[in-house]
Motif scaffolding. Structure first.
Motif, mmCIF file in Angstrom:
data_model
loop_
_atom_site.group_PDB
_atom_site.id
_atom_site.type_symbol
_atom_site.label_atom_id
_atom_site.label_comp_id
_atom_site.label_asym_id
_atom_site.label_seq_id
_atom_site.Cartn_x
_atom_site.Cartn_y
_atom_site.Cartn_z
ATOM 1 N N GLY A 80 0.798 -1.222 0.000
ATOM 2 C CA GLY A 80 0.000 0.000 0.000
ATOM 3 C C GLY A 80 0.826 1.265 0.000
ATOM 4 N N GLU A 81 2.039 1.166 -0.491
ATOM 5 C CA GLU A 81 2.902 2.346 -0.548
ATOM 6 C C GLU A 81 3.663 2.369 -1.869
ATOM 7 O OE1 GLU A 81 5.306 1.474 2.920
ATOM 8 O OE2 GLU A 81 6.899 0.628 1.680
ATOM 9 N N ALA A 82 4.134 3.541 -2.232
ATOM 10 C CA ALA A 82 4.848 3.716 -3.496
ATOM 11 C C ALA A 82 6.185 2.986 -3.485
ATOM 12 C CB ALA A 82 5.079 5.198 -3.757
ATOM 13 N N VAL A 83 6.543 2.472 -4.636
ATOM 14 C CA VAL A 83 7.894 1.950 -4.821
ATOM 15 C C VAL A 83 8.787 3.175 -4.951
ATOM 16 C CG1 VAL A 83 9.411 0.571 -6.287
ATOM 17 C CG2 VAL A 83 7.011 -0.066 -6.046
ATOM 18 N N THR A 84 9.839 3.252 -4.149
ATOM 19 C CA THR A 84 10.679 4.450 -4.141
ATOM 20 C C THR A 84 11.778 4.376 -5.191
ATOM 21 O OG1 THR A 84 12.180 3.507 -2.518
ATOM 22 C CG2 THR A 84 10.287 4.749 -1.663
ATOM 23 N N ALA A 85 12.341 5.523 -5.516
ATOM 24 C CA ALA A 85 13.408 5.608 -6.523
ATOM 25 C C ALA A 85 14.658 4.869 -6.066
ATOM 26 C CB ALA A 85 13.732 7.066 -6.824
ATOM 27 N N GLU A 86 14.841 4.715 -4.758
ATOM 28 C CA GLU A 86 16.044 4.049 -4.242
ATOM 29 C C GLU A 86 15.930 2.518 -4.288
ATOM 30 O OE1 GLU A 86 14.282 6.262 -2.065
ATOM 31 O OE2 GLU A 86 15.330 7.900 -3.048
ATOM 32 N N ALA A 87 14.727 2.025 -4.556
ATOM 33 C CA ALA A 87 14.508 0.577 -4.545
ATOM 34 C C ALA A 87 15.275 -0.096 -5.677
ATOM 35 C CB ALA A 87 13.015 0.275 -4.660
ATOM 36 N N TYR A 88 15.370 -1.381 -5.594
ATOM 37 C CA TYR A 88 16.061 -2.207 -6.592
ATOM 38 C C TYR A 88 15.544 -1.906 -7.990
ATOM 39 C CZ TYR A 88 17.669 -6.549 -8.769
ATOM 40 O OH TYR A 88 18.252 -7.469 -9.579
ATOM 41 N N THR A 89 16.454 -1.729 -8.949
ATOM 42 C CA THR A 89 16.051 -1.343 -10.304
ATOM 43 C C THR A 89 16.349 -2.399 -11.366
ATOM 44 O OG1 THR A 89 18.165 -0.301 -10.809
ATOM 45 C CG2 THR A 89 16.429 1.102 -9.822
ATOM 46 N N GLN A 90 16.981 -3.517 -11.023
ATOM 47 C CA GLN A 90 17.305 -4.576 -11.976
ATOM 48 C C GLN A 90 18.172 -4.022 -13.119
ATOM 49 O OE1 GLN A 90 16.112 -7.738 -11.444
ATOM 50 N NE2 GLN A 90 16.800 -8.697 -13.317
ATOM 51 N N ASP A 91 18.858 -2.914 -12.880
ATOM 52 C CA ASP A 91 19.687 -2.241 -13.884
ATOM 53 C C ASP A 91 18.895 -1.853 -15.132
ATOM 54 O OD1 ASP A 91 21.990 -2.340 -12.286
ATOM 55 O OD2 ASP A 91 22.437 -4.373 -12.974
ATOM 56 N N ILE A 92 17.630 -1.527 -14.950
ATOM 57 C CA ILE A 92 16.771 -1.103 -16.054
ATOM 58 C C ILE A 92 16.778 0.423 -16.084
ATOM 59 C CG2 ILE A 92 14.404 -1.081 -16.936
ATOM 60 C CD1 ILE A 92 14.012 -3.777 -15.503
ATOM 61 N N ALA A 93 17.193 0.987 -17.211
ATOM 62 C CA ALA A 93 17.299 2.444 -17.331
ATOM 63 C C ALA A 93 15.961 3.146 -17.131
ATOM 64 C CB ALA A 93 17.890 2.808 -18.692
ATOM 65 N N VAL A 94 14.873 2.510 -17.537
ATOM 66 C CA VAL A 94 13.552 3.141 -17.444
ATOM 67 C C VAL A 94 12.812 2.768 -16.163
ATOM 68 C CG1 VAL A 94 13.283 3.392 -19.947
ATOM 69 C CG2 VAL A 94 12.482 1.296 -18.813
ATOM 70 N N ALA A 95 13.519 2.205 -15.189
ATOM 71 C CA ALA A 95 12.887 1.794 -13.933
ATOM 72 C C ALA A 95 12.100 2.924 -13.264
ATOM 73 C CB ALA A 95 13.922 1.208 -12.974
ATOM 74 N N PRO A 96 12.603 4.168 -13.226
ATOM 75 C CA PRO A 96 11.797 5.238 -12.602
ATOM 76 C C PRO A 96 10.445 5.432 -13.288
ATOM 77 C CG PRO A 96 14.079 5.939 -12.812
ATOM 78 C CD PRO A 96 13.944 4.645 -13.578
ATOM 79 N N LYS A 97 10.385 5.311 -14.605
ATOM 80 C CA LYS A 97 9.119 5.454 -15.325
ATOM 81 C C LYS A 97 8.180 4.289 -14.986
ATOM 82 C CE LYS A 97 10.982 8.022 -19.237
ATOM 83 N NZ LYS A 97 11.251 8.041 -20.678
#
Length: 168
Positions: A80-97
């Motif tokens: 019930g909360e947002a995934v934050t920008a600091e979370a794991y990104t799997q090295d995906i460049a577009v993860a923030p989007k």
């Protein structure tokens, strides 16, 4: 439980809408459990960021980006909360989007436009029986791709591994 097979051309949006309605029915039968709306997130991603390919080349399974988007939807739904920008990104460049799409879909209740154009091809049912119906070389998939190239539109195939033939 009655099992049946209904295979016919469906657009991606029609499939998303169908799966959402089916999931809602299951959720209701199970006492109102929460449904992770990954399909809606996929449609929202395609609408907002069409350059991000959320599907694998087989057009049925998620790409790495699609898997990441689905995982973000699961996280947001469960906690019930947002995934934050600091979370794991799997090295995906577009993860923030992708995180933005997951957060908007789940937390801000952004519903995709699921209006579908009417197909000029009449839907039909086809049952293909065989022992190798599990990959891109399966008869059903090859037929579907031939149909898609020759007639346009899309196809959807279902696989049944065990069925009670008396229920058909």
């Amino acid at each position: 439980t009655r099992e049946h097979v209904a295979t016919h051309p469906l657009s991606r949006k029609e499939h998303t809408k169908y799966m959402h309605e089916l999931n809602q029915e299951f959720a209701k039968e199970l006492g109102g459990v929460e449904v992770a709306i990954a399909g809606y997130a996929f449609e929202n991603s395609i609408a907002k960021y069409p350059e991000i390919n959320v599907y694998h080349t087989d057009e049925a399974h998620p790409s790495l980006e699609g898997s990441y988007l689905a995982a973000c939807v699961f996280y947001t739904t469960i906690y019930g909360e947002a995934v934050t920008a600091e979370a794991y990104t799997q090295d995906i460049a577009v993860a923030p989007k992708l995180k933005e799409i997951a957060n908007d879909t789940v937390l801000n209740h952004v519903v995709p436009d699921l209006k579908v154009e009417q197909s000029t091809t009449k839907p039909f049912n086809l049952l293909v029986v065989g022992s190798t119906l599990v990959d891109d070389n399966a008869v059903a998939n090859v037929f579907g791709k031939l149909h898609q190239q020759a007639k346009g539109g899309t196809y959807f195939s279902s696989y049944v591994t065990r069925i009670n033939l008396g229920a058909i």
